[in-house]
Design a protein around this motif. Structure first.
Motif, short mmCIF file in Angstrom:
data_model
loop_
_atom_site.label_atom_id
_atom_site.label_comp_id
_atom_site.label_asym_id
_atom_site.label_seq_id
_atom_site.Cartn_x
_atom_site.Cartn_y
_atom_site.Cartn_z
N SER A 100 52.97 40.30 44.28
CA SER A 100 51.60 40.13 43.81
C SER A 100 51.56 41.67 43.05
CB SER A 100 50.80 40.46 44.81
OG SER A 100 50.95 41.37 45.75
N ARG A 106 39.31 43.01 30.77
CA ARG A 106 40.42 42.28 30.73
C ARG A 106 40.93 42.78 32.33
NH1 ARG A 106 43.64 39.37 26.27
NH2 ARG A 106 45.21 39.47 27.85
N HIS A 113 42.00 40.12 34.63
CA HIS A 113 42.25 39.07 35.30
C HIS A 113 43.25 39.10 36.40
CE1 HIS A 113 43.71 38.95 31.22
NE2 HIS A 113 44.97 38.71 31.54
N SER A 114 44.42 39.79 35.76
CA SER A 114 45.49 40.16 36.55
C SER A 114 45.53 40.89 37.99
CB SER A 114 46.65 40.86 36.21
OG SER A 114 47.04 40.26 34.64
N GLU A 117 42.43 40.15 39.95
CA GLU A 117 41.78 39.50 40.75
C GLU A 117 42.46 38.65 41.85
OE1 GLU A 117 40.04 36.72 38.26
OE2 GLU A 117 38.55 38.29 37.03
N SER A 132 44.48 40.69 43.86
CA SER A 132 45.79 41.53 43.74
C SER A 132 46.82 41.23 44.71
CB SER A 132 45.41 43.08 43.69
OG SER A 132 44.29 43.14 42.63
N LEU A 184 49.85 44.77 32.93
CA LEU A 184 49.20 43.73 33.71
C LEU A 184 47.60 43.57 33.15
CD1 LEU A 184 50.01 44.68 37.48
CD2 LEU A 184 50.81 42.78 36.14
N SER A 185 47.14 44.56 32.25
CA SER A 185 45.92 44.51 31.65
C SER A 185 46.11 43.46 30.70
CB SER A 185 45.13 45.65 31.66
OG SER A 185 46.09 46.51 30.37
N THR A 231 49.31 38.40 32.03
CA THR A 231 49.25 37.84 33.22
C THR A 231 50.62 38.07 34.02
OG1 THR A 231 50.18 35.68 32.58
CG2 THR A 231 47.58 36.11 32.64
N PRO A 232 50.79 38.09 35.43
CA PRO A 232 52.17 38.24 36.08
C PRO A 232 52.99 37.20 35.54
CG PRO A 232 50.21 38.46 37.65
CD PRO A 232 49.62 38.18 36.39
N ARG A 233 52.61 36.00 35.23
CA ARG A 233 53.55 35.01 34.69
C ARG A 233 53.84 35.47 33.41
NH1 ARG A 233 54.08 29.77 36.34
NH2 ARG A 233 52.27 29.88 37.65
N GLU A 234 53.10 35.82 32.63
CA GLU A 234 53.65 36.24 31.24
C GLU A 234 54.85 37.38 31.24
OE1 GLU A 234 49.94 35.07 28.32
OE2 GLU A 234 49.77 36.83 29.42
#
Length: 278
Positions: free
Chosen positions: A45, A187, A189-190, A192, A194, A259-260, A263-266
């Motif tokens: 995470s 920005r 969202h990453s 939320e 955490s 992270l801002s 996204t973690p996936r990106e």
């Protein structure tokens, strides 16, 4: 009767600024651009990954204080070699130098040089990986260039080190400021939830700490040139604390910026996270 020649001594030409540049400049390298993805996937995470980066910095700060005491007690250049030679004798010290010269140091330098080459060539190959021969050639050229500079003169190498440190900090500052600007626009969202999906096992967290500590590697390099440091009893602990604190703060803010913007996936799908951030 022939007079006895005076013992060979190294000139003390490294001041506090040069010492901080030597430590921080060595620490800030390919690790902050290559390790965030592994730390993130191992921690599970975004929040846990930031905690790992902060904990790694705290651990390095505590270890550096131990090295500061060693360096002020044994004021000989050579780092671990000098300390093991003084405490355990010449055979263990020789084995340390042999393994370091043949295996540890070359592997580390090769990894850093290849990471540098990958980022240097990434803008020219946006849709694919750069050719392997070109990648290795750029890495080899970088190693030869830096080796030449370090062999020329202590003052020249310190000036180059300070110049590179300023360039590195400036590049990271751009990433940090860009990340803060993105956060100011909402920005986040990453961050939320955490800590959702955090891995609490020993193995994944161990891998995360291993990758994080690799990015902090280089904090002990000043102890290799203690004899060239002015007033080591004062400048050695000061330089270590200043450099480690600076790098820890930068690493945390850079990861927040990553992270801002992504996204973690990106982040995990990126081949060069800083290029993707740009």
């Amino acid at each position: 009767m022939q007079e006895k020649a005076p013992p060979l001594r190294l000139e003390r030409e490294v001041g506090l600024a040069g010492a901080v540049a030597l430590i921080a400049g060595t620490m800030i390298g390919s690790g902050i651009f290559m390790s965030p993805q592994t730390v993130l996937v191992s921690a599970g995470s975004a929040g846990a990954s930031l905690l790992v980066w902060g904990a790694c910095g705290l651990l390095v700060a505590l270890i550096s204080l131990c090295y500061a005491e060693l360096g002020t007690c044994v004021r000989a250049s050579g780092g671990e070699y000098a300390y093991i030679l003084r405490t355990c004798g010449p055979v263990p010290a020789f084995m340390l130098v042999l393994s370091s010269a043949l295996l540890v140091r070359p592997a580390g330098v090769a990894g850093i040089a290849l990471s540098f080459a990958q980022y240097a060539l990434a803008p020219f190959y946006p849709e694919c990986a750069p050719p392997t021969p070109l990648l290795k050639g750029v890495a080899a050229a970088a190693v030869l260039a830096l080796a030449t500079v370090n062999c020329m003169d202590v003052r020249v190498s310190m000036r180059v080190q300070v110049l590179f440190l300023v360039a590195k900090v400036a590049a990271l500052a751009v990433i940090v400021v860009g990340g803060l600007a993105l956060l100011a626009t909402g920005r986040a969202h990453s961050f939320e939830g955490s800590f959702e999906g955090t891995n609490v096992g020993i193995s994944p967290l161990g891998i995360a700490f291993y990758q994080g500590l690799w990015a902090y590697d280089g904090w002990n390099n000043l102890n290799y040139v203690t004899e060239e440091l002015r007033r080591p009893e004062v400048n050695l602990p000061r330089a270590l604390l200043i450099a480690v604190s600076l790098v820890t703060g930068l690493y945390l803010m850079v990861n927040v910026s990553y992270l801002s913007a992504m996204t973690p996936r990106e982040m995990l799908s990126s081949g060069a996270v800083a290029v993707t951030w740009g």
